[in-house]
Design a protein around this motif. Structure first.
Motif, short mmCIF file in Angstrom:
data_model
loop_
_atom_site.label_atom_id
_atom_site.label_comp_id
_atom_site.label_asym_id
_atom_site.label_seq_id
_atom_site.Cartn_x
_atom_site.Cartn_y
_atom_site.Cartn_z
N ILE A 31 -2.15 19.65 -1.79
CA ILE A 31 -2.89 19.88 -3.02
C ILE A 31 -2.72 18.62 -3.87
O ILE A 31 -1.60 18.22 -4.18
CB ILE A 31 -2.37 21.09 -3.81
CG1 ILE A 31 -2.38 22.35 -2.95
CG2 ILE A 31 -3.21 21.31 -5.07
CD1 ILE A 31 -1.73 23.55 -3.61
N PHE A 76 -3.70 16.70 -7.48
CA PHE A 76 -4.18 16.90 -8.84
C PHE A 76 -4.47 15.56 -9.47
O PHE A 76 -3.66 14.64 -9.39
CB PHE A 76 -3.13 17.64 -9.68
CG PHE A 76 -2.89 19.05 -9.24
CD1 PHE A 76 -3.70 20.08 -9.67
CD2 PHE A 76 -1.84 19.34 -8.38
CE1 PHE A 76 -3.47 21.38 -9.26
CE2 PHE A 76 -1.61 20.64 -7.97
CZ PHE A 76 -2.43 21.66 -8.40
N GLU A 103 -8.53 19.44 -8.96
CA GLU A 103 -7.64 19.88 -7.89
C GLU A 103 -8.38 19.72 -6.56
O GLU A 103 -9.51 20.16 -6.43
CB GLU A 103 -7.30 21.35 -8.15
CG GLU A 103 -6.53 22.04 -7.07
CD GLU A 103 -6.41 23.50 -7.40
OE1 GLU A 103 -5.30 23.93 -7.73
OE2 GLU A 103 -7.42 24.22 -7.34
N THR A 114 -3.95 28.15 -4.01
CA THR A 114 -4.00 27.59 -5.36
C THR A 114 -4.12 28.63 -6.47
O THR A 114 -4.10 28.29 -7.65
CB THR A 114 -5.19 26.63 -5.49
OG1 THR A 114 -6.40 27.34 -5.22
CG2 THR A 114 -5.05 25.47 -4.52
N VAL A 127 -2.22 30.95 -7.96
CA VAL A 127 -1.18 31.03 -8.99
C VAL A 127 -1.20 29.79 -9.88
O VAL A 127 -1.07 29.89 -11.10
CB VAL A 127 0.22 31.23 -8.34
CG1 VAL A 127 1.31 31.15 -9.38
CG2 VAL A 127 0.27 32.54 -7.61
N ILE A 128 -1.39 28.63 -9.27
CA ILE A 128 -1.42 27.38 -10.03
C ILE A 128 -2.61 27.38 -10.99
O ILE A 128 -2.49 27.03 -12.16
CB ILE A 128 -1.51 26.16 -9.09
CG1 ILE A 128 -0.26 26.09 -8.21
CG2 ILE A 128 -1.70 24.87 -9.87
CD1 ILE A 128 -0.36 25.12 -7.07
N GLU A 129 -3.77 27.80 -10.52
CA GLU A 129 -4.97 27.82 -11.35
C GLU A 129 -4.82 28.80 -12.52
O GLU A 129 -5.29 28.52 -13.62
CB GLU A 129 -6.19 28.18 -10.50
CG GLU A 129 -6.57 27.06 -9.55
CD GLU A 129 -7.65 27.46 -8.56
OE1 GLU A 129 -8.09 28.63 -8.57
OE2 GLU A 129 -8.05 26.60 -7.76
N GLU A 130 -4.15 29.93 -12.28
CA GLU A 130 -3.92 30.89 -13.36
C GLU A 130 -3.06 30.26 -14.47
O GLU A 130 -3.27 30.52 -15.64
CB GLU A 130 -3.26 32.15 -12.82
CG GLU A 130 -4.20 33.00 -11.98
CD GLU A 130 -3.51 34.15 -11.28
OE1 GLU A 130 -2.26 34.24 -11.34
OE2 GLU A 130 -4.21 34.98 -10.66
N LYS A 131 -2.11 29.43 -14.09
CA LYS A 131 -1.23 28.77 -15.06
C LYS A 131 -1.95 27.65 -15.81
O LYS A 131 -1.66 27.39 -16.97
CB LYS A 131 0.00 28.21 -14.37
CG LYS A 131 0.80 29.23 -13.61
CD LYS A 131 1.90 29.79 -14.45
CE LYS A 131 2.74 30.70 -13.56
NZ LYS A 131 3.33 31.78 -14.29
N LEU A 132 -2.89 26.96 -15.13
CA LEU A 132 -3.60 25.84 -15.75
C LEU A 132 -4.63 26.28 -16.79
O LEU A 132 -4.89 25.57 -17.74
CB LEU A 132 -4.29 24.99 -14.68
CG LEU A 132 -3.39 24.13 -13.82
CD1 LEU A 132 -4.20 23.45 -12.72
CD2 LEU A 132 -2.68 23.06 -14.66
#
Length: 68
Positions: free
Chosen positions: A6, A8, A18, A32, A34-39
């Motif tokens: 991945i 960024f 991403e 991805t 979980v990462i997208e939810e945080k971003l």
């Protein structure tokens, strides 16, 4: 399966790009999520050709032929 990556890139305006490589089918979305939810909010999704491919699984099959 090969290496999954991945990448960024963050633009000067704060936009995050991403890029996922080494993944076939919609596994990139699972990787991805979980990462997208945080971003924050995803504005655009652009799928690569690998997204539309099916994952190939190999099986070891041993066939025996008997002659009577």
């Amino acid at each position: 399966m090969g290496q999954q990556t991945i990448k960024f890139s963050i633009k000067q305006d704060g936009t995050v790009i991403e890029e996922v490589t080494g993944v076939v089918g919609n596994d990139c979305e699972n990787l991805t999520k979980v990462i997208e939810e945080k971003l924050g909010t995803v504005v655009k999704v652009q799928h690569k050709p690998a997204y539309y491919q099916q994952q190939i699984t190999q099986e070891d099959v041993s066939l025996q032929h008997h002659q009577d």
